[in-house]
Structure formats: C-alpha cells, structure tokens
Design a protein around this motif. Structure first.
Motif, PDB file in Angstrom:
ATOM      1  N   UNK A  72      32.819  19.149  28.657  1.00 58.53           N
ATOM      2  CA  UNK A  72      34.363  19.318  28.617  1.00 58.53           C
ATOM      3  C   UNK A  72      35.021  19.307  27.292  1.00 58.53           C
ATOM      4  N   UNK A  73      34.753  18.127  26.569  1.00 61.21           N
ATOM      5  CA  UNK A  73      35.319  17.935  25.323  1.00 61.21           C
ATOM      6  C   UNK A  73      35.033  19.165  24.483  1.00 61.21           C
ATOM      7  N   UNK A  74      33.666  19.277  24.497  1.00 59.54           N
ATOM      8  CA  UNK A  74      33.236  20.501  23.517  1.00 59.54           C
ATOM      9  C   UNK A  74      33.996  21.993  23.875  1.00 59.54           C
ATOM     10  N   UNK A  75      34.132  22.237  25.205  1.00 60.61           N
ATOM     11  CA  UNK A  75      34.746  23.327  25.471  1.00 60.61           C
ATOM     12  C   UNK A  75      36.339  23.452  24.755  1.00 60.61           C
ATOM     13  N   UNK A  76      36.950  22.276  25.164  1.00 60.84           N
ATOM     14  CA  UNK A  76      38.267  22.159  24.892  1.00 60.84           C
ATOM     15  C   UNK A  76      38.560  22.023  23.400  1.00 60.84           C
ATOM     16  N   UNK A  77      37.544  21.471  22.488  1.00 58.97           N
ATOM     17  CA  UNK A  77      37.424  21.329  21.025  1.00 58.97           C
ATOM     18  C   UNK A  77      37.288  22.881  20.528  1.00 58.97           C
ATOM     19  N   UNK A  78      36.225  23.597  21.162  1.00 57.70           N
ATOM     20  CA  UNK A  78      35.844  25.040  20.602  1.00 57.70           C
ATOM     21  C   UNK A  78      37.063  25.868  20.888  1.00 57.70           C
ATOM     22  N   UNK A  79      37.827  25.965  21.908  1.00 60.96           N
ATOM     23  CA  UNK A  79      39.017  26.598  22.203  1.00 60.96           C
ATOM     24  C   UNK A  79      40.077  26.341  20.933  1.00 60.96           C
ATOM     25  N   UNK A  80      40.353  24.951  20.904  1.00 60.73           N
ATOM     26  CA  UNK A  80      41.289  24.476  19.864  1.00 60.73           C
ATOM     27  C   UNK A  80      41.015  25.001  18.517  1.00 60.73           C
ATOM     28  N   UNK A  81      39.924  24.840  17.979  1.00 61.92           N
ATOM     29  CA  UNK A  81      39.433  25.082  16.746  1.00 61.92           C
ATOM     30  C   UNK A  81      39.382  26.723  16.513  1.00 61.92           C
TER      31      UNK A  81
END
Length: 238
Positions: free
Chosen positions: A55-64
């Motif tokens: 979940x954190x990876x997906x959110x970080x990916x989208x944000x970056x």
C-alpha cells in the motif's frame, strides 16, 4: 514555394526524415500504452492492498510520478539507468560496455508517468462497476481471478475508455519530450531541420498541424469506441 520545397522527399527536402520521425513518435506511443495500462492496474492493486508495504509503495509511486515533471523523470531514468546498468555489467564482465536505448528509456519513463494517472482511472472505473458485481460473480462459484477477467473487466472498460483515451492523447504529446535524449522522433527531426534551414516557422508550424491532426483522429476514434461499447446501455438507462 522555396520553403515548401524543403518539405519534399529526396535529397533536397526533409519529407523523408519527417515521415520517419512521425513513425518513431507513433511507435513510441503505441508501444508505451499497453505497459502503462498494465502498470495502472498493478499500481491500483498495490494501493488497495491490505499489505502495508505494498500500500505504501503504491501511494509513494503515485505521489512521486505525479509530482515530477515528465522531462525530469526521463532524464533521471535515462542517465541513471545507464550508470547503474553499466556498473552491473562491469562488475560481471570487466571491460564490457552497455548503453540504454533512448527509445527504451522513453517508453519506460512515459509508462511510469502515465500509469500513475492511469491507476486513478482504474479506481474510478472499478467504483462505477460496483462491488456487488464482484460479489455476485463469487456467489456463482467463480474464483477471484476468473470473476475479474470474465465479469468485472468487460464492464470496467466501458467506464475506463474516456480516462485512458485522454491519457493516450497526453502520451502522444509527451513523446516530444524524448527529443532531449536524441531520439529521432518528430520534434527532434524538426529541430535538426530548423538548425540546417533556419526556417523555424515552417517546421514548427508543420509539426503543430501534425499533432493537431493526430489528436483529432484519436478523439474521433475514442468517440467511436465509446459508442460501440455503450450500445444497448443507453436504452437500458432510459
């Protein structure tokens, strides 16, 4: 008339080069789109995962990738990937040299950016389909994977086509950014022609017309596709 002669085909004009550049532009966009769509589903799945790390990876990916300018993503990936791959190859095969293709770098970087926005298209499309469709499929004994591909996905495309159609148009225009790493797409070829002929208005005007034509054709194709997948639904909704 002398200016139009510069657009002719053959040794004395730039017609051949511009046509090849257009081919590279379309090839880059067409090759990127399937990877971007596949990544969109994977990133949405990661963001919706109960696994905290995913979940954190997906959110970080989208944000970056939503935050970084596309051209910066391209430059970082192109030059940093060359350095990393070169170091890995050198550690295994001393003296060997390897380079990353500008086409490949452009495809990967554009896929990363488009998929960050595409994951939101997938989220909205799944919400439009509704959770009850998945539950109904499971009640019939279908496995989660079978339910997704046979029940959810056919309905999802109806809602996702407008969003992915807009992302296709953005992708088509963003291919021009790859000119900064010397890929001979349409904008790069036009830049070379301008440097040689000193006719910026002619060549920039021409590629502007080409991009408008490509976007117009894409929009018409999207409308036709939307009408096709919505056949029957309009009558039901009325």
């Amino acid at each position: 008339m002398d200016q139009l002669h510069l657009l002719s085909f053959g040794d004395h004009g730039w017609g051949d080069e511009l046509l090849l550049g257009l081919g590279v532009t379309l090839s880059l966009a067409i090759c990127t789109l399937p990877f971007a769509i596949a990544l969109s589903f994977l990133i949405h799945w990661a963001k919706m995962s109960r696994n905290r790390l995913l979940h954190r990876f997906g959110m970080l990916y989208t944000t970056v990738f939503k935050s970084l300018p596309e051209i910066l993503t391209l430059l970082i990936l192109y030059y940093q990937a060359q350095a990393i791959i070169g170091w890995l190859v050198q550690s295994v095969f001393p003296g060997a040299r390897v380079s990353v293709s500008p086409f490949f770098a452009g495809m990967v970087s554009l896929s990363l950016v488009i998929s960050a926005y595409g994951s939101e298209v997938v989220r909205a499309a799944l919400a439009a389909v509704g959770r009850e469709q998945f539950e109904a499929a499971q009640s019939l004994g279908l496995s989660p994977g079978c339910a997704f591909f046979k029940v959810i996905l056919p309905q999802l495309w109806r809602h996702a086509i407008p969003g992915f159609g807009n992302l296709w148009i953005i992708l088509l225009k963003d291919t021009s950014l790859v000119s900064v790493i010397a890929l001979s797409e349409l904008t790069h070829v036009a830049g070379l022609a301008i440097t040689t002929t000193r006719q910026p208005f002619l060549f920039y005007g021409l590629i502007a017309v080409i991009y408008v034509g490509l976007v117009t054709l894409s929009a018409q194709a999207q409308k036709r596709l939307e009408r096709r997948v919505n056949r029957g639904f309009a009558r039901l909704e009325v």
